[in-house]
Write an enzyme that holds these catalytic residues in place. Structure first.
Site, PDB file in Angstrom:
ATOM      1  N   THR A  16     -36.600 -62.259 -55.614  1.00 33.64           N
ATOM      2  CA  THR A  16     -35.965 -62.444 -56.924  1.00 33.64           C
ATOM      3  C   THR A  16     -34.739 -63.359 -56.813  1.00 33.64           C
ATOM      4  O   THR A  16     -34.446 -64.103 -57.748  1.00 33.64           O
ATOM      5  CB  THR A  16     -35.555 -61.107 -57.577  1.00 33.64           C
ATOM      6  OG1 THR A  16     -34.557 -60.481 -56.781  1.00 33.64           O
ATOM      7  CG2 THR A  16     -36.746 -60.186 -57.754  1.00 33.64           C
ATOM      8  N   HIS A 113     -25.368 -60.571 -50.008  1.00 23.61           N
ATOM      9  CA  HIS A 113     -25.389 -59.164 -49.580  1.00 23.61           C
ATOM     10  C   HIS A 113     -25.134 -58.289 -50.802  1.00 23.61           C
ATOM     11  O   HIS A 113     -24.211 -58.557 -51.575  1.00 23.61           O
ATOM     12  CB  HIS A 113     -24.323 -58.920 -48.502  1.00 23.61           C
ATOM     13  CG  HIS A 113     -24.353 -57.520 -47.992  1.00 23.61           C
ATOM     14  ND1 HIS A 113     -25.341 -57.059 -47.138  1.00 23.61           N
ATOM     15  CD2 HIS A 113     -23.553 -56.458 -48.264  1.00 23.61           C
ATOM     16  CE1 HIS A 113     -25.137 -55.778 -46.901  1.00 23.61           C
ATOM     17  NE2 HIS A 113     -24.063 -55.386 -47.561  1.00 23.61           N
TER      18      HIS A 113
END
Ligand code: GAR
Length: 201
Positions: A16, A113
């Site tokens: 994504t 992250h």
């Protein structure tokens, strides 16, 4: 006109974040960057289908086909050199690159992250585990970070961060979705754009 920059995206899963980069590229937002190749450590990754649908060249470099970490790093390095990568984007790449690759591409590898570094990061903190850890700790705010990659897992210089609220009743899955939608998919294309325009000091 700035010279075009080859952006190589490394993936392992759903992709994504790669999709967010493709969408930004289609809107002309990562110029002078251009996604030149998508490399996956997992040949079955849906991210490869997303790249193919966008007409981007793809390559699977399956971790299990290489014995040692050194051999795998050499294989990745060879592909990056062949692609003449200017920027390497780790977009859900579930393998920690070795020192040789990191040194060769110092300050040219960025990672997204799914937490506010230095919280919930380092070895073992990836994907849903990160959100599980945040919920177990009971934080009320989490978020995402885009940073340069150095020899310390999730330890390189921070480029962008954005906070996201944890809501009552969140599960790792609902929290992951909100962090992606509200932070990751915005920050990663923005960081790529800043890098390609030479705006990161
Ligand atoms: C993303 O949430 C990304 O931040 C995370 O994995 C997910 C990949 O999703 N990366 C890490 O945890 C790296 N330590 P995607 O394949 O749909 O982009």
């Amino acid at each position: 006109m700035l010279a075009h920059k080859n952006v190589v995206v490394l993936v392992s899963g759903g992709g994504t974040n790669l999709q967010a980069l493709i969408d930004a590229q289609n809107r002309g937002e990562i110029l002078p960057g251009k996604i030149s190749c998508v490399i996956s450590s997992n040949p079955q990754a849906y991210a490869l289908t997303r790249a193919k649908n966008a007409g981007i060249s793809t390559l699977a470099v399956p971790r299990k086909e290489y014995g040692s970490r050194e051999q795998y790093d050499e294989a990745i390095l060879a592909v990056l050199e062949k692609q003449q990568a200017d920027l390497i984007v780790l977009a859900g790449f579930m393998y920690v690159l070795g020192e040789k690759v990191i040194r060769r591409y110092e300050r040219r590898i960025i990672n997204v992250h799914p937490a506010l570094i230095p919280s919930f990061c380092g070895d073992g903190f990836y994907g849903l585990h990160v959100h599980e850890a945040a919920l177990n700790y009971g934080v009320k705010v989490t978020g995402a970070t885009v940073h340069f990659v150095n020899e310390v897992t999730d330890g390189g210089q921070i480029i962008l961060q954005k906070a996201v609220e944890v809501e009552e009743g969140d599960t790792p899955q609902t929290l992951q979705k909100r962090v992606m939608e509200q932070a990751e998919w915005e920050l990663l294309p923005k960081a790529v754009s800043l890098f390609c325009q030479g705006k990161i000091k």
